[in-house]
Design an enzyme around this catalytic site. Structure first.
Site, PDB file in Angstrom:
ATOM      1  N   LEU A 185      -4.521   4.395  10.200  1.00  0.00           N
ATOM      2  CA  LEU A 185      -4.259   5.663  10.226  1.00  0.00           C
ATOM      3  C   LEU A 185      -2.906   5.680   9.186  1.00  0.00           C
ATOM      4  CD1 LEU A 185      -4.059   7.483  14.135  1.00  0.00           C
ATOM      5  CD2 LEU A 185      -6.052   7.455  11.776  1.00  0.00           C
ATOM      6  N   GLU A 186      -2.230   4.692   9.201  1.00  0.00           N
ATOM      7  CA  GLU A 186      -0.882   5.455   7.972  1.00  0.00           C
ATOM      8  C   GLU A 186      -1.666   4.926   6.852  1.00  0.00           C
ATOM      9  OE1 GLU A 186       1.464   7.455   8.512  1.00  0.00           O
ATOM     10  OE2 GLU A 186       2.198   6.972  10.626  1.00  0.00           O
ATOM     11  N   SER A 187      -2.226   3.949   6.397  1.00  0.00           N
ATOM     12  CA  SER A 187      -2.099   3.844   5.123  1.00  0.00           C
ATOM     13  C   SER A 187      -3.849   2.157   5.060  1.00  0.00           C
ATOM     14  CB  SER A 187      -0.882   2.599   4.101  1.00  0.00           C
ATOM     15  OG  SER A 187      -1.547   1.511   5.912  1.00  0.00           O
TER      16      SER A 187
END
Length: 336
Positions: free
Chosen positions: A136-138
């Site tokens: 999700l973050e990167s």
């Protein structure tokens, strides 16, 4: 029907929305009365340098960090003209939990399986939740942001209504540079200063980033060992219980009382079983005496989940039920 604002961790490329080009003249942007800036940017940086010097940061680090730094018009535009995305859980789920992301996650896991095992042995955090956050973050390290963090934070500390917060984060970023973990040119991230593959703010980096590779630097930008271990360390410090899971999808019986749901209504799992709550597939992932909450992110008639104790640890990474659910589901799908 409950809705949620799209969290900052969703990659900015998730939506492409036409908008008028940014005003070319920075002075016109900075003339907005709501902005927090007072005095010249050079004067502001002089004050930051003085504070940083008193905090023990070297003059050489400050010279390198602030070389060529100017107010960044793109940062200002993002901060003051953020589009509002109001999504239902079903929309959020379909946007983020995609076949493409799951496929990429499985490939990332296969490439790094021995590393995930070592991280789990060290921190007691399961690979699935690390994969969910990393994805999700990167997007597993492929979308990390290309803003220079010092310039972005300096711009926001000068102009934002949250000046004190961004000023503190800027000083933290300078401490990171002074330690030698990264160079100013490689210290990149989002327009708001979230850095590297885990998208840590500088203060979170100072608390949770680890040198799992063992080379003397905590590199959350390009070292996969440091990235995965740093995420695990964050979760472990946030209360993640080894051997446990975040939760699972369930079905509810007809006539179930929606008033019994929500994160604050935690009961022993045995109580939910007596009320007719059942896993959609497989078995329950916790013991009958473990406390859990029933979540209905889109209200009655939508998806239903049991959230166990580790759900709260994910929410300390990002305080959104939608985010924590997506992290858990993505990780489960990758390792299914």
């Amino acid at each position: 029907m409950p809705v949620a604002t799209l969290p900052a961790t969703v990659p900015h490329t998730a939506f492409m929305i036409p908008r008028r080009p940014l005003l070319a003249a920075i002075p016109a942007l900075l003339a907005t009365p709501a902005l927090a800036q007072t005095g010249s940017f050079a004067g502001f940086l002089s004050g930051i340098r003085a504070d940083a010097s008193r905090a023990g940061i070297s003059a050489l680090t400050l010279d390198r960090a602030f070389a060529g730094v100017q107010p960044n018009a793109k940062v200002i535009e993002r901060e003051h003209h953020q589009p509002e995305f109001t999504l239902t859980w079903a929309q959020y789920r379909d946007l983020l939990i995609t076949d493409k992301r799951i496929t990429a996650g499985r490939a990332a896991f296969q490439r790094n399986q021995p590393l995930f095992q070592r991280v789990q042995q060290q921190y007691g955090v399961s690979p699935s939740v690390i994969l969910g956050i990393w994805g999700l973050e990167s997007s597993f390290g492929t979308q990390t942001g290309d803003f220079h963090v010092v310039e972005a934070l300096a711009t926001l500390a000068w102009t934002s209504g949250r000046s004190a917060f961004f000023r503190s984060e800027l000083i933290a970023a300078l401490h990171i540079l002074d330690h030698g973990d990264i160079t100013p040119s490689r210290m990149t991230g989002s327009y708001a200063g979230a850095m590297g593959q885990p998208q840590f703010m500088p203060s979170s980096y100072l608390r949770y980033a680890v040198d799992f590779e063992g080379n003397g630097r905590r590199d959350i930008w390009s070292s996969t060992p440091d990235v995965l271990a740093s995420i695990a360390n964050y979760l472990a410090a946030s209360g993640w219980q080894a051997g446990g899971t975040w939760g699972q999808s369930v079905t509810l019986p007809a006539g179930f009382n929606d008033a019994d749901t929500g994160r604050d209504n935690r009961r022993p799992l045995a109580d939910w079983l007596r009320l007719g709550v059942r896993p959609i597939s497989g078995r329950l992932r916790a013991q009958p005496d473990q406390r859990a909450a029933v979540l209905l992110p889109d209200g009655s008639g939508g998806d239903a989940f049991l959230a166990y104790g580790n759900f709260a640890a994910i929410r300390r990474y990002n305080p959104s039920d939608f985010y924590a659910l997506a992290v858990g589901l993505i990780g489960d799908d990758i390792l299914a």
